[in-house]
Design a protein around this motif. Structure first.
Motif, mmCIF file in Angstrom:
data_model
loop_
_atom_site.group_PDB
_atom_site.id
_atom_site.type_symbol
_atom_site.label_atom_id
_atom_site.label_comp_id
_atom_site.label_asym_id
_atom_site.label_seq_id
_atom_site.Cartn_x
_atom_site.Cartn_y
_atom_site.Cartn_z
ATOM 1 N N ASP A 47 11.921 -37.415 84.272
ATOM 2 C CA ASP A 47 11.515 -36.282 83.206
ATOM 3 C C ASP A 47 10.847 -35.545 83.671
ATOM 4 O OD1 ASP A 47 15.004 -36.669 81.936
ATOM 5 O OD2 ASP A 47 14.010 -37.447 81.052
ATOM 6 N N GLY A 48 9.852 -36.617 84.058
ATOM 7 C CA GLY A 48 8.632 -36.141 84.027
ATOM 8 C C GLY A 48 7.967 -35.988 83.705
ATOM 9 N N ASN A 49 7.746 -37.165 82.686
ATOM 10 C CA ASN A 49 7.015 -38.108 81.731
ATOM 11 C C ASN A 49 5.822 -39.334 82.581
ATOM 12 O OD1 ASN A 49 7.514 -36.741 79.197
ATOM 13 N ND2 ASN A 49 9.528 -37.912 79.432
ATOM 14 N N ILE A 50 4.658 -39.150 82.319
ATOM 15 C CA ILE A 50 3.972 -40.529 82.852
ATOM 16 C C ILE A 50 3.256 -41.916 82.400
ATOM 17 C CG2 ILE A 50 1.607 -40.142 83.922
ATOM 18 C CD1 ILE A 50 2.462 -36.765 83.322
ATOM 19 N N TYR A 51 3.365 -42.385 82.571
ATOM 20 C CA TYR A 51 3.574 -43.828 81.767
ATOM 21 C C TYR A 51 2.093 -43.750 82.466
ATOM 22 C CZ TYR A 51 8.145 -43.134 80.062
ATOM 23 O OH TYR A 51 9.166 -42.355 79.583
ATOM 24 N N ALA A 52 0.514 -45.031 82.036
ATOM 25 C CA ALA A 52 -0.163 -45.218 82.456
ATOM 26 C C ALA A 52 -0.790 -45.935 81.166
ATOM 27 C CB ALA A 52 -1.458 -44.110 82.244
ATOM 28 N N VAL A 53 -1.465 -47.182 81.417
ATOM 29 C CA VAL A 53 -1.870 -48.153 81.055
ATOM 30 C C VAL A 53 -3.522 -48.205 80.282
ATOM 31 C CG1 VAL A 53 -0.303 -49.948 82.268
ATOM 32 C CG2 VAL A 53 -3.361 -49.274 82.791
ATOM 33 N N ASN A 54 -3.539 -48.630 78.571
ATOM 34 C CA ASN A 54 -4.484 -48.792 78.042
ATOM 35 C C ASN A 54 -5.531 -47.745 77.706
ATOM 36 O OD1 ASN A 54 -4.046 -51.589 79.144
ATOM 37 N ND2 ASN A 54 -5.441 -51.321 80.930
ATOM 38 N N ILE A 55 -3.485 -47.357 76.479
ATOM 39 C CA ILE A 55 -4.417 -46.264 75.603
ATOM 40 C C ILE A 55 -4.670 -46.350 74.346
ATOM 41 C CG2 ILE A 55 -2.324 -45.601 75.072
ATOM 42 C CD1 ILE A 55 -2.879 -42.313 74.750
ATOM 43 N N PRO A 66 4.496 -33.768 80.128
ATOM 44 C CA PRO A 66 4.264 -33.378 81.666
ATOM 45 C C PRO A 66 3.062 -31.948 80.859
ATOM 46 C CG PRO A 66 6.187 -33.176 82.042
ATOM 47 C CD PRO A 66 6.088 -33.855 80.451
ATOM 48 N N ASP A 67 2.363 -31.136 79.920
ATOM 49 C CA ASP A 67 1.600 -30.838 79.794
ATOM 50 C C ASP A 67 0.744 -31.249 78.754
ATOM 51 O OD1 ASP A 67 3.015 -31.305 76.956
ATOM 52 O OD2 ASP A 67 3.369 -29.946 76.179
ATOM 53 N N GLY A 68 0.246 -33.128 79.279
ATOM 54 C CA GLY A 68 -0.643 -33.593 78.591
ATOM 55 C C GLY A 68 -1.204 -34.224 77.231
ATOM 56 N N LYS A 69 0.268 -33.703 76.543
ATOM 57 C CA LYS A 69 0.519 -34.302 75.109
ATOM 58 C C LYS A 69 0.370 -35.910 75.545
ATOM 59 C CE LYS A 69 1.934 -30.101 72.594
ATOM 60 N NZ LYS A 69 3.451 -29.731 72.365
ATOM 61 N N THR A 70 -0.277 -37.118 74.905
ATOM 62 C CA THR A 70 0.154 -38.561 74.489
ATOM 63 C C THR A 70 0.259 -38.652 73.503
ATOM 64 O OG1 THR A 70 -2.757 -38.289 74.322
ATOM 65 C CG2 THR A 70 -2.433 -37.957 76.333
ATOM 66 N N ALA A 71 0.965 -40.372 73.301
ATOM 67 C CA ALA A 71 0.937 -41.065 72.616
ATOM 68 C C ALA A 71 1.132 -42.982 72.805
ATOM 69 C CB ALA A 71 2.537 -40.848 71.540
ATOM 70 N N VAL A 72 1.049 -43.632 72.057
ATOM 71 C CA VAL A 72 1.446 -44.993 72.698
ATOM 72 C C VAL A 72 2.786 -45.560 72.798
ATOM 73 C CG1 VAL A 72 1.182 -47.041 72.421
ATOM 74 C CG2 VAL A 72 -0.677 -45.711 71.449
ATOM 75 N N PHE A 73 3.580 -45.625 73.578
ATOM 76 C CA PHE A 73 4.547 -45.674 73.923
ATOM 77 C C PHE A 73 4.626 -47.444 74.070
ATOM 78 C CE2 PHE A 73 7.801 -47.663 76.695
ATOM 79 C CZ PHE A 73 9.197 -46.790 76.798
ATOM 80 N N LEU A 74 4.083 -48.059 74.018
ATOM 81 C CA LEU A 74 4.208 -49.842 73.100
ATOM 82 C C LEU A 74 2.956 -50.164 74.211
ATOM 83 C CD1 LEU A 74 4.686 -51.828 76.167
ATOM 84 C CD2 LEU A 74 6.864 -50.656 75.770
ATOM 85 N N LYS A 265 8.382 -30.269 88.650
ATOM 86 C CA LYS A 265 9.682 -30.333 88.937
ATOM 87 C C LYS A 265 9.488 -30.611 90.430
ATOM 88 C CE LYS A 265 9.620 -27.332 84.561
ATOM 89 N NZ LYS A 265 9.847 -25.784 84.428
ATOM 90 N N ASP A 266 9.161 -30.269 91.236
ATOM 91 C CA ASP A 266 9.413 -30.353 92.485
ATOM 92 C C ASP A 266 8.304 -31.488 92.967
ATOM 93 O OD1 ASP A 266 6.084 -29.786 92.494
ATOM 94 O OD2 ASP A 266 6.632 -28.002 93.850
ATOM 95 N N GLY A 267 7.519 -32.709 92.490
ATOM 96 C CA GLY A 267 7.373 -33.562 92.910
ATOM 97 C C GLY A 267 6.198 -33.732 93.618
ATOM 98 N N LYS A 268 5.494 -32.805 94.100
ATOM 99 C CA LYS A 268 4.314 -32.211 94.330
ATOM 100 C C LYS A 268 3.141 -32.131 93.419
ATOM 101 C CE LYS A 268 7.192 -29.260 97.801
ATOM 102 N NZ LYS A 268 6.925 -27.932 98.628
#
Length: 299
Positions: A47-55, A66-74, A265-268
């Protein structure tokens, strides 16, 4: 009607030219300072959401829209701290856990974290590469000794040491045709290529490119096979052809570029983690990412 067609074509051409002028220009995705200085990962879901470690603190995994809103996923259990992330299915991603010598498996829907492989003889699982059949390759540096290894982990959790006695193995990636594995050595400034055999072992080690300055961290292939290498300390992304030629570099706003992935949306759209700015930056590329195209098959 003819005038209308001419106007539409002109507008399309202008849009294309504008888009081309704005590729390879970095901008902020998230606010500076939201992550720790171990900001790493990243990887994109279908769905285009980005997962990154150590927030906020080490041991967490962030979900970034995709618009830059962050939250702790787990928050990872048992003192685990993540580094590289790779999706292996629509709702499954894997995490290199460098403190507990694990490759972890995370269910996107339930947020359940399990151990795919625990290997006490791993130095420090760092980054991951994944094939369409689910086979995971793991870089395994020993920073103190400036040495490193490469492991393979199958979907049933069997781990196999493929290569030892390397330099500080870090970024790792599979070519679009899944015939080549690329691995870089951060301290030695080398990028190596190996042929991947049908059995999933590695052979025919050869030097793809050697840099004279700056470090290296994570890297990803686009769909054309070009490597996007994060040059840690230099604040650039070097784009290297499959033949080992430097064809482009992208200037980021921060200096400590740690990893990269493709999405949008286009992978670019490229997303880059910056350890000095403790945030994610983004830029547009010409080609979509290899892993992004692989993820389309999961839909």
């Amino acid at each position: 009607m003819k005038k209308m067609i001419i106007i539409v074509v002109a507008l399309l051409n202008a849009t294309y030219i504008f888009a081309q002028k704005n590729i390879f220009i970095a901008s902020d995705l998230t606010k500076e300072g939201e992550f720790t200085n171990n900001c790493e990962g990243p990887s994109v879901d279908k769905d285009g959401n980005i997962y990154a470690v150590n927030i906020n603190q080490d041991g967490t995994i962030a979900k970034v829209t995709p618009d830059g809103k962050t939250a702790v996923f787990l928050t990872l259990p048992n003192g685990s701290v993540g580094n590289g992330i790779r999706f292996g299915a629509e709702n499954i991603f894997f995490v290199a856990d460098y403190t507990q010598h694990n490759v972890l498996k995370v269910d996107l829907k339930t947020k359940q974290v399990s151990v795919l492989a625990h290997v006490p003889t791993m130095n420090q699982p760092n980054d991951l590469a994944i094939m369409s059949n689910g086979t995971v390759f793991c870089s395994d540096p020993n920073w103190k000794e400036s040495t490193g290894q490469i492991w393979k982990v199958t979907q049933d959790g069997k781990a196999e040491l493929l290569v030892k006695d390397m330099g500080t193995t870090n970024g790792i990636e599979v070519s679009p045709d899944e015939k080549i594995l690329y691995v870089n050595e951060s301290v030695q400034k080398n990028v190596w290529a190996f042929d991947i055999t049908p059995q999933g072992t590695l052979t025919n080690k050869r030097l793809l490119i050697k840099f004279e300055e700056g470090g290296m961290d994570g890297m990803r292939c686009d769909a054309e096979g070009n490597l996007y290498i994060t040059r840690h300390g230099l604040g650039i992304i070097d784009i290297v052809s499959p033949q080992g030629k430097l064809i482009q570099n992208v200037k980021m706003k921060g200096k400590l570029t740690s990893n990269i992935c493709f999405g949008g949306k286009d992978g670019k759209t490229c997303y880059v983690t910056l350890q000095d700015r403790k945030c994610l930056e983004t830029f547009r590329s010409i080609n979509p990412g290899r892993e992004w195209k692989m993820m389309r098959k999961f839909k």
